[in-house]
Design a protein around this motif. Structure first.
Motif, mmCIF file in Angstrom:
data_model
loop_
_atom_site.group_PDB
_atom_site.id
_atom_site.type_symbol
_atom_site.label_atom_id
_atom_site.label_comp_id
_atom_site.label_asym_id
_atom_site.label_seq_id
_atom_site.Cartn_x
_atom_site.Cartn_y
_atom_site.Cartn_z
ATOM 1 N N TYR A 97 38.472 79.042 11.520
ATOM 2 C CA TYR A 97 37.782 77.753 11.529
ATOM 3 C C TYR A 97 36.790 77.710 10.374
ATOM 4 O O TYR A 97 35.948 78.606 10.227
ATOM 5 N N TYR A 156 34.731 80.816 12.963
ATOM 6 C CA TYR A 156 35.445 81.869 13.703
ATOM 7 C C TYR A 156 36.695 82.247 12.925
ATOM 8 O O TYR A 156 37.362 81.391 12.336
ATOM 9 N N MET A 202 40.011 84.190 20.603
ATOM 10 C CA MET A 202 39.099 83.088 20.331
ATOM 11 C C MET A 202 38.520 82.529 21.619
ATOM 12 O O MET A 202 37.319 82.205 21.704
ATOM 13 N N PHE A 262 34.368 82.429 22.310
ATOM 14 C CA PHE A 262 33.575 81.220 22.546
ATOM 15 C C PHE A 262 33.071 81.155 23.980
ATOM 16 O O PHE A 262 31.993 80.602 24.247
ATOM 17 N N PHE A 309 30.395 78.677 25.029
ATOM 18 C CA PHE A 309 31.173 77.471 24.747
ATOM 19 C C PHE A 309 32.586 77.616 25.307
ATOM 20 O O PHE A 309 33.559 77.688 24.572
ATOM 21 N N CYS A 341 36.157 76.629 26.847
ATOM 22 C CA CYS A 341 37.009 75.457 26.671
ATOM 23 C C CYS A 341 37.289 74.836 28.040
ATOM 24 O O CYS A 341 37.753 75.526 28.954
ATOM 25 N N PRO A 398 42.604 73.813 23.291
ATOM 26 C CA PRO A 398 41.553 74.697 22.751
ATOM 27 C C PRO A 398 41.443 74.627 21.227
ATOM 28 O O PRO A 398 40.336 74.718 20.685
ATOM 29 N N TYR A 434 39.611 71.398 20.530
ATOM 30 C CA TYR A 434 38.266 71.420 21.101
ATOM 31 C C TYR A 434 37.314 72.189 20.195
ATOM 32 O O TYR A 434 36.205 71.712 19.892
ATOM 33 N N TYR A 435 37.747 73.366 19.765
ATOM 34 C CA TYR A 435 36.868 74.172 18.916
ATOM 35 C C TYR A 435 36.835 73.652 17.477
ATOM 36 O O TYR A 435 35.893 73.938 16.744
ATOM 37 N N LEU A 474 34.165 71.203 17.700
ATOM 38 C CA LEU A 474 32.912 71.956 17.764
ATOM 39 C C LEU A 474 32.473 72.420 16.375
ATOM 40 O O LEU A 474 31.274 72.568 16.105
ATOM 41 N N SER A 475 33.454 72.620 15.477
ATOM 42 C CA SER A 475 33.172 73.133 14.132
ATOM 43 C C SER A 475 33.099 72.026 13.092
ATOM 44 O O SER A 475 33.161 72.308 11.895
ATOM 45 N N LEU A 530 26.368 78.670 14.952
ATOM 46 C CA LEU A 530 27.662 79.298 15.222
ATOM 47 C C LEU A 530 28.085 80.232 14.088
ATOM 48 O O LEU A 530 28.639 81.313 14.338
#
Length: 643
Positions: A224, A232, A239, A243, A248, A250, A256, A259-260, A263-264, A284
């Motif tokens: 990511y 990450y 992963m 998280f 964090f 999921c 997932p 979603y991440y 988040l990024s 993060l």
């Protein structure tokens, strides 16, 4: 790392480059905005694994692939290693491959031909077997004989992948291979890549902007990125653990990967959200630097590589394997050009018409227009117009053919030369070997159509010389246009600029539209530097020294120009209202004689000099082009043909 594993590693890589597109002038003077694009990126991927680089637009995904492939322009710090060996540009070109977001194949070729005519070290039966195998792996066997213009978007993307897989790379990079595809084809391509990674032992790195949940099982690793920072990197399944451990988890029934990714990603919907998401992502990034070491190395596939098929790249295979030889590569390019030209597909038939029949068709219309030409006084002007049309048409059609045919090969050349497959000189030699025979046949056929209007020549060499001059003129403007197309991408601009040059030369140097003797001295001497002067002088001499024109021609049926009344009118200083030219020599003298003492046949109309200099200009332009394609161009000029 197991004994039969290849590992691509990035260790603390920083990269600074252009962050905003600049104008052509800004790029030329180096006045472009730069900044840090990748910040302390570390990652690894093993043979048989698929690593997905995820991030929103501007996160640095493509920059990462450019850095790995050594195509990035700008300072790079850190280490990029392949089996602990520095990954240089030479090593990448020999052992790795890069499927760019945009790829232009040559129209008129089928899927099978496109794969077969890719320059590699394989040849003959081995290459045919490899092509069949790659088509089967990429689900392209059913469209093997389908023209590339008729492929769906998914089939075209798979063909792009196949052209790189045919080289048997140990590392394969892909820039957005699933962009703008429907879910079914996205799943198909990712699953095919996963199978290819395990079958051939290839480490695959691909970028994705909107990953779907159904591709999750095919990704062994994920990275990511957010504005160049690593949020990450490591095993895909690890992963979830990472998280979850940092708070964090999921949510259930959520994708997932997506979603991440959210988040990024910096939230730009409002200033408050922008500041808050920036702080969260920064936290993060720092968190992963401290606690992400054990997750960075994790992957579900390590230790299971022993069952890979015979296509696996083992350590017994040396890193440096060399490039295909110049002669086999040149032969591949030549046969590919020939196959595309002689194809019975729409693009091939179009090329064949332009190369073989366009010029003869135009000359046929000239024949229809001039065929009623009689041997009266006005035939001098008519024949001069015929010469002008022959020469101008040859120039013009040479330019049009280059504009219509050459760009598709030029763009493919710029893309393949970035892969280190061959250079510009080899490409031009191969192209000219295809183009020259077609233009030779075309100009000789065109001359045969029009030659009966020029006069009854008993010497066949007159026909040959006339054809050769037109052929040299055709090649000259074709090569001139190819040189212009080297730096100008837009076809219309290149055509206008290329047509303007011979138009000026014909106007000033040919002696047809304007008499040479009427030029100012500086313009007169400037004509020596144009091919048009010598080609037009040769053609005019051939036409107007015809025995038919070596006598005083009547004006028409009612007005006969006798030798006596013509000379009488000249002696009395009176211009005859009907008889302007005594013969072809007087016409040539009016056009090319600078003063009364000129011997035009030993000067400007000297036959051997004109044909020799005409071909010297043509050969010089060919050689100039060969050297021109050896000159390293600025990267921003080459980039506009590749992207």
């Amino acid at each position: 790392m197991i004994s039969s594993d290849y590992v691509l590693e990035l260790c603390n890589v920083f990269y600074s480059g252009q962050v905003e597109k600049g104008s052509c002038l800004q790029r030329m003077i180096g006045n472009i905005k730069t900044g840090v694009i990748l910040k302390d990126v570390s990652m690894s991927v093993h043979s048989g694994e698929v690593l997905a680089v995820l991030g929103s637009k501007g996160s640095g995904k493509k920059a990462l692939l450019d850095v790995i492939s050594r195509r990035a322009q700008g300072p790079i710090r850190g280490q990029i290693l392949l089996n602990s060996h520095p990954l240089s540009l030479c090593l990448f070109q020999q052992r790795c491959a890069y499927v760019t977001h945009k790829c232009d194949f040559i129209s008129g070729l089928t899927v099978q031909q496109t794969l077969y005519y890719t320059p590699t070290k394989l040849s003959g039966y081995l290459k045919k077997s490899k092509v069949k195998q790659v088509m089967a792996d990429l689900a392209l066997s059913q469209v093997a004989n389908k023209c590339i213009e008729d492929l769906t978007r998914s089939e075209y993307r798979r063909l792009m992948i196949g052209v790189q897989l045919i080289k048997d790379p140990v590392v394969l990079l892909l820039d957005e291979p699933t962009w703008d595809l429907d879910p079914l084809n996205t799943y198909l391509i990712v699953s095919i890549l996963s199978n290819a990674a395990k079958k051939y032992g290839t480490a695959i790195v691909l970028t994705m902007e909107k990953p779907r949940s159904d591709v999750f099982p095919f990704l062994e690793r994920v990275l990511y990125l957010c504005l160049g920072d690593v949020v990450y990197t490591g095993g895909t399944r690890q992963m979830l653990e990472y998280f979850n451990a940092i708070g964090f988890p999921c949510p259930q029934l959520e994708n997932p990967l997506m979603y991440y990714l959210c988040l990024s990603t910096v939230d730009r919907r409002s200033r408050e959200r922008f500041v808050e998401s920036n702080h969260q992502i920064a936290a993060l990034v720092e968190k992963f630097k401290i606690e992400g070491g054990m997750f960075r190395k994790g992957s579900s596939i390590i230790g299971t590589n022993h069952n890979m098929e015979h296509g696996l790249h083992g350590n017994k295979v040396p890193l440096f394997i060399g490039k295909p030889g110049s002669f086999p590569t040149g032969w591949t390019i030549y046969t590919r050009l020939l196959a595309a030209t002689l194809s019975f597909k729409k693009a091939g038939l179009s090329q064949t018409f332009l190369r073989l029949f366009f010029l003869p068709l135009y000359f046929f219309f000239l024949w229809l227009f001039y065929r009623e030409m009689k041997d009266w006084q006005h035939t001098f002007i008519s024949r001069s117009g015929l010469v002008l049309n022959c020469l101008s048409a040859t120039y013009f059609i040479g330019i049009i053919n280059a504009i219509m045919i050459y760009p598709r090969y030029r763009t493919r050349y710029y893309q393949e030369t970035q892969e280190g497959l061959y250079g510009g000189t080899l490409f031009l030699l191969s192209y000219n070997l295809v183009s020259l025979p077609f233009s030779f046949i075309s100009t000789f056929a065109s001359t045969a159509i029009i030659f009966t209007l020029i006069g009854s020549f008993t010497n066949p060499m007159d026909y040959i010389y006339f054809s050769l001059i037109l052929w040299a003129s055709y090649i000259f403007t074709e090569q001139q246009t190819m040189a212009i197309l080297m730096i100008i991408k837009d076809y219309l601009k290149a055509a206008i600029f290329s047509i303007y040059i011979p138009a000026v030369c014909v106007t000033l140097s040919s002696g047809i539209l304007r008499s040479i003797k009427g030029l100012q001295d500086w313009l007169y001497y400037l004509t020596y530097a144009t091919q048009t002067r010598y080609a037009a002088a040769f053609l005019n001499r051939k036409v107007f020294t015809n025995p038919t024109l070596n006598q005083i021609l009547p004006f028409d049926l009612q007005h006969n120009c006798t030798h006596m009344n013509f000379e009488t009118s000249l002696l009395n200083g009176i211009s005859s209202p009907y008889c302007r030219y005594a013969n072809g020599l007087s016409f040539l003298t009016e056009r090319y004689g600078r003063d009364t003492t000129d011997n035009i046949f030993n000067g400007i109309l000297e036959e051997d000099t004109n044909i020799g200099v005409t071909f010297a200009f043509t050969l010089g332009m060919i050689v100039f082009n060969l050297f021109l394609y050896l000159i390293p161009l600025p990267s921003f000029i080459k980039a506009k043909f590749r992207e």
